[in-house]
Design a protein around this motif. Structure first.
Motif, mmCIF file in Angstrom:
data_model
loop_
_atom_site.group_PDB
_atom_site.id
_atom_site.type_symbol
_atom_site.label_atom_id
_atom_site.label_comp_id
_atom_site.label_asym_id
_atom_site.label_seq_id
_atom_site.Cartn_x
_atom_site.Cartn_y
_atom_site.Cartn_z
ATOM 1 N N HIS A 30 0.807 -1.215 0.000
ATOM 2 C CA HIS A 30 0.000 0.000 0.000
ATOM 3 C C HIS A 30 0.844 1.271 0.000
ATOM 4 O O HIS A 30 0.322 2.357 -0.250
ATOM 5 C CB HIS A 30 -1.009 -0.022 1.151
ATOM 6 C CG HIS A 30 -2.179 -0.890 0.812
ATOM 7 N ND1 HIS A 30 -2.151 -2.253 0.960
ATOM 8 C CD2 HIS A 30 -3.387 -0.589 0.271
ATOM 9 C CE1 HIS A 30 -3.295 -2.747 0.533
ATOM 10 N NE2 HIS A 30 -4.067 -1.766 0.109
ATOM 11 N N ALA A 31 2.125 1.132 0.231
ATOM 12 C CA ALA A 31 3.034 2.268 0.063
ATOM 13 C C ALA A 31 3.386 2.447 -1.416
ATOM 14 O O ALA A 31 3.930 3.479 -1.800
ATOM 15 C CB ALA A 31 4.306 2.052 0.886
ATOM 16 N N GLU A 32 3.037 1.433 -2.220
ATOM 17 C CA GLU A 32 3.382 1.433 -3.650
ATOM 18 C C GLU A 32 2.172 1.059 -4.509
ATOM 19 O O GLU A 32 2.293 0.252 -5.436
ATOM 20 C CB GLU A 32 4.516 0.440 -3.905
ATOM 21 C CG GLU A 32 5.767 0.708 -3.108
ATOM 22 C CD GLU A 32 6.798 -0.413 -3.217
ATOM 23 O OE1 GLU A 32 6.511 -1.456 -3.843
ATOM 24 O OE2 GLU A 32 7.893 -0.238 -2.667
ATOM 25 N N VAL A 33 1.006 1.618 -4.209
ATOM 26 C CA VAL A 33 -0.186 1.291 -4.995
ATOM 27 C C VAL A 33 0.039 1.726 -6.441
ATOM 28 O O VAL A 33 0.552 2.821 -6.709
ATOM 29 C CB VAL A 33 -1.438 1.978 -4.405
ATOM 30 C CG1 VAL A 33 -2.670 1.721 -5.273
ATOM 31 C CG2 VAL A 33 -1.685 1.488 -2.986
ATOM 32 N N TRP A 34 -0.328 0.845 -7.363
ATOM 33 C CA TRP A 34 -0.140 1.124 -8.789
ATOM 34 C C TRP A 34 -0.850 2.419 -9.191
ATOM 35 O O TRP A 34 -2.008 2.647 -8.815
ATOM 36 C CB TRP A 34 -0.720 -0.005 -9.630
ATOM 37 C CG TRP A 34 -0.248 -1.376 -9.267
ATOM 38 C CD1 TRP A 34 0.969 -1.730 -8.736
ATOM 39 C CD2 TRP A 34 -0.996 -2.580 -9.407
ATOM 40 N NE1 TRP A 34 1.004 -3.084 -8.551
ATOM 41 C CE2 TRP A 34 -0.176 -3.631 -8.945
ATOM 42 C CE3 TRP A 34 -2.278 -2.871 -9.866
ATOM 43 C CZ2 TRP A 34 -0.598 -4.951 -8.948
ATOM 44 C CZ3 TRP A 34 -2.698 -4.188 -9.870
ATOM 45 C CH2 TRP A 34 -1.865 -5.206 -9.419
ATOM 46 N N PRO A 35 -0.200 3.248 -9.975
ATOM 47 C CA PRO A 35 -0.837 4.498 -10.422
ATOM 48 C C PRO A 35 -2.177 4.268 -11.128
ATOM 49 O O PRO A 35 -3.117 5.031 -10.941
ATOM 50 C CB PRO A 35 0.194 5.108 -11.379
ATOM 51 C CG PRO A 35 1.503 4.535 -10.916
ATOM 52 C CD PRO A 35 1.188 3.145 -10.432
ATOM 53 N N GLU A 36 -2.281 3.199 -11.923
ATOM 54 C CA GLU A 36 -3.542 2.933 -12.625
ATOM 55 C C GLU A 36 -4.654 2.514 -11.655
ATOM 56 O O GLU A 36 -5.830 2.749 -11.915
ATOM 57 C CB GLU A 36 -3.367 1.905 -13.750
ATOM 58 C CG GLU A 36 -2.922 0.530 -13.308
ATOM 59 C CD GLU A 36 -1.413 0.295 -13.288
ATOM 60 O OE1 GLU A 36 -1.018 -0.857 -13.500
ATOM 61 O OE2 GLU A 36 -0.635 1.240 -13.040
ATOM 62 N N GLY A 58 -15.230 7.206 -8.352
ATOM 63 C CA GLY A 58 -15.970 7.943 -7.337
ATOM 64 C C GLY A 58 -15.563 7.672 -5.904
ATOM 65 O O GLY A 58 -16.308 7.976 -4.982
ATOM 66 N N TRP A 59 -14.386 7.094 -5.702
ATOM 67 C CA TRP A 59 -13.871 6.862 -4.341
ATOM 68 C C TRP A 59 -13.077 8.103 -3.942
ATOM 69 O O TRP A 59 -12.094 8.452 -4.590
ATOM 70 C CB TRP A 59 -12.956 5.638 -4.320
ATOM 71 C CG TRP A 59 -13.630 4.342 -4.650
ATOM 72 C CD1 TRP A 59 -14.300 4.037 -5.797
ATOM 73 C CD2 TRP A 59 -13.671 3.177 -3.840
ATOM 74 N NE1 TRP A 59 -14.765 2.753 -5.734
ATOM 75 C CE2 TRP A 59 -14.394 2.197 -4.552
ATOM 76 C CE3 TRP A 59 -13.161 2.868 -2.587
ATOM 77 C CZ2 TRP A 59 -14.621 0.935 -4.042
ATOM 78 C CZ3 TRP A 59 -13.398 1.599 -2.085
ATOM 79 C CH2 TRP A 59 -14.127 0.649 -2.807
ATOM 80 N N HIS A 60 -13.482 8.762 -2.861
ATOM 81 C CA HIS A 60 -12.811 9.972 -2.391
ATOM 82 C C HIS A 60 -12.455 9.819 -0.915
ATOM 83 O O HIS A 60 -13.143 9.115 -0.172
ATOM 84 C CB HIS A 60 -13.715 11.191 -2.580
ATOM 85 C CG HIS A 60 -14.236 11.315 -3.971
ATOM 86 N ND1 HIS A 60 -13.437 11.676 -5.043
ATOM 87 C CD2 HIS A 60 -15.468 11.097 -4.476
ATOM 88 C CE1 HIS A 60 -14.169 11.680 -6.144
ATOM 89 N NE2 HIS A 60 -15.401 11.335 -5.836
ATOM 90 N N ASN A 61 -11.410 10.513 -0.495
ATOM 91 C CA ASN A 61 -10.958 10.452 0.906
ATOM 92 C C ASN A 61 -10.846 9.008 1.393
ATOM 93 O O ASN A 61 -11.224 8.684 2.515
ATOM 94 C CB ASN A 61 -11.908 11.223 1.836
ATOM 95 C CG ASN A 61 -11.604 12.691 1.849
ATOM 96 O OD1 ASN A 61 -10.499 13.114 1.528
ATOM 97 N ND2 ASN A 61 -12.580 13.477 2.221
ATOM 98 N N TYR A 62 -10.317 8.146 0.542
ATOM 99 C CA TYR A 62 -10.205 6.724 0.865
ATOM 100 C C TYR A 62 -8.968 6.504 1.730
ATOM 101 O O TYR A 62 -7.868 6.887 1.350
ATOM 102 C CB TYR A 62 -10.117 5.911 -0.427
ATOM 103 C CG TYR A 62 -10.117 4.413 -0.261
ATOM 104 C CD1 TYR A 62 -10.714 3.791 0.827
ATOM 105 C CD2 TYR A 62 -9.530 3.613 -1.228
ATOM 106 C CE1 TYR A 62 -10.713 2.410 0.940
ATOM 107 C CE2 TYR A 62 -9.531 2.236 -1.115
ATOM 108 C CZ TYR A 62 -10.126 1.640 -0.020
ATOM 109 O OH TYR A 62 -10.122 0.280 0.096
ATOM 110 N N SER A 63 -9.173 5.908 2.900
ATOM 111 C CA SER A 63 -8.087 5.629 3.834
ATOM 112 C C SER A 63 -8.216 4.217 4.363
ATOM 113 O O SER A 63 -9.326 3.694 4.509
ATOM 114 C CB SER A 63 -8.130 6.579 5.043
ATOM 115 O OG SER A 63 -7.955 7.911 4.645
ATOM 116 N N LEU A 64 -7.075 3.615 4.665
ATOM 117 C CA LEU A 64 -7.024 2.317 5.330
ATOM 118 C C LEU A 64 -6.188 2.468 6.589
ATOM 119 O O LEU A 64 -5.126 3.090 6.557
ATOM 120 C CB LEU A 64 -6.392 1.262 4.414
ATOM 121 C CG LEU A 64 -7.154 0.935 3.138
ATOM 122 C CD1 LEU A 64 -6.316 0.041 2.237
ATOM 123 C CD2 LEU A 64 -8.491 0.273 3.458
#
Length: 104
Positions: free
Chosen positions: A22-28, A37-43
């Motif tokens: 998750h420190a390297e989530v793919w740009p695509e 439509g996912w905004h302010n998405y946090s884990l």
């Protein structure tokens, strides 16, 4: 705007790798989330593997469907499935919690 919170469980022996991925989530993948439509998405990951997810969206069902229709989400879900304790695919196991309070 709908606020959505969900819980998942990350395997104890996979937490470090989960954090690294998750420190390297793919740009695509990032683009697909935003475009869907996912905004302010946090884990948030607790030491015992409890994963808390939070996002804001106009329509969670529509946002999930839009993501499910992308090729990149299929690849991401297949790669991430091994990290979780629940048998369902991670995106299928996201059951929204009921909001009982919000300070506006």
């Amino acid at each position: 705007m709908q606020r959505v919170c969900f819980l998942l469980k990350v395997r104890a022996d996979r937490q470090d790798e989960y954090r690294r991925r998750h420190a390297e989530v793919w740009p695509e993948m990032l683009a697909a989330l935003s475009d869907s439509g996912w905004h302010n998405y946090s884990l948030f990951l607790r030491e015992d593997g409890l994963l808390v997810g939070y996002l804001e969206t106009e329509d969670f069902d529509a946002a999930r469907e839009a993501m499910a229709a992308t090729e990149v989400n299929g690849r991401w879900q297949r790669e991430m499935a091994e990290f979780f304790e629940q048998p369902e695919a991670p995106d299928e196991a996201m059951v929204p919690l009921t909001e009982v309070f919000h300070l506006a």
